[in-house]
Design a protein around this motif. Structure first.
Motif, PDB file in Angstrom:
ATOM      1  N   CYS A  99       7.928  -3.589  94.658  1.00  0.00           N
ATOM      2  CA  CYS A  99       8.802  -2.447  94.974  1.00  0.00           C
ATOM      3  C   CYS A  99      10.019  -2.920  95.766  1.00  0.00           C
ATOM      4  N   MET A 100       9.797  -3.768  96.775  1.00  0.00           N
ATOM      5  CA  MET A 100      10.923  -4.268  97.567  1.00  0.00           C
ATOM      6  C   MET A 100      11.807  -5.192  96.740  1.00  0.00           C
ATOM      7  N   ALA A 101      11.246  -5.960  95.821  1.00  0.00           N
ATOM      8  CA  ALA A 101      12.058  -6.801  94.944  1.00  0.00           C
ATOM      9  C   ALA A 101      12.961  -5.937  94.073  1.00  0.00           C
ATOM     10  N   LEU A 102      12.442  -4.814  93.594  1.00  0.00           N
ATOM     11  CA  LEU A 102      13.258  -3.887  92.807  1.00  0.00           C
ATOM     12  C   LEU A 102      14.357  -3.267  93.663  1.00  0.00           C
ATOM     13  N   VAL A 103      14.011  -2.847  94.875  1.00  0.00           N
ATOM     14  CA  VAL A 103      15.014  -2.250  95.766  1.00  0.00           C
ATOM     15  C   VAL A 103      16.108  -3.258  96.102  1.00  0.00           C
ATOM     16  N   TYR A 104      15.732  -4.500  96.420  1.00  0.00           N
ATOM     17  CA  TYR A 104      16.723  -5.528  96.744  1.00  0.00           C
ATOM     18  C   TYR A 104      17.576  -5.884  95.534  1.00  0.00           C
ATOM     19  N   SER A 105      16.989  -5.870  94.351  1.00  0.00           N
ATOM     20  CA  SER A 105      17.768  -6.144  93.146  1.00  0.00           C
ATOM     21  C   SER A 105      18.806  -5.049  92.901  1.00  0.00           C
ATOM     22  N   VAL A 106      18.401  -3.793  93.073  1.00  0.00           N
ATOM     23  CA  VAL A 106      19.349  -2.686  92.932  1.00  0.00           C
ATOM     24  C   VAL A 106      20.439  -2.787  93.995  1.00  0.00           C
ATOM     25  N   PHE A 107      20.061  -3.125  95.212  1.00  0.00           N
ATOM     26  CA  PHE A 107      21.037  -3.290  96.280  1.00  0.00           C
ATOM     27  C   PHE A 107      22.025  -4.405  95.958  1.00  0.00           C
TER      28      PHE A 107
END
Length: 92
Positions: free
Chosen positions: A13-21
């Protein structure tokens, strides 16, 4: 499934959030014009040139070391407190 289970879902989930960021940073931010960021010759107060400020770098690394050490000590203390005082267990 060892790749996607209850232990790894927060990391994904955090990898997805950081990728979107990261994509948003690349798309939405732009550089300032070169005229604004160019160093001025008349107002140059640093005679040493483009050297890295050694004191500032040492202070930054000291801050990183101390903050990570304190965070680690607090985490270990909380786990020990939970096990000894409240009878909690971290065993499966």
């Amino acid at each position: 499934n060892l790749v996607l289970d209850s232990d790894t879902v927060p990391g994904w989930c955090m990898a997805l959030v950081y990728s979107v960021f990261l994509v948003l940073v690349v798309l939405l931010f732009e550089d300032l014009p070169a005229e604004v960021t160019a160093p001025t010759v008349a107002g140059s107060a640093a005679p040493c040139g483009d050297r890295l400020p050694l004191v500032a770098v040492c202070a930054a690394f000291y801050h990183l070391f101390v903050s990570s050490s304190v965070l680690t000590a607090v985490e270990v203390y909380i786990v020990n407190l939970g096990q000894q005082q409240w009878g909690w267990s971290i065993a499966q």
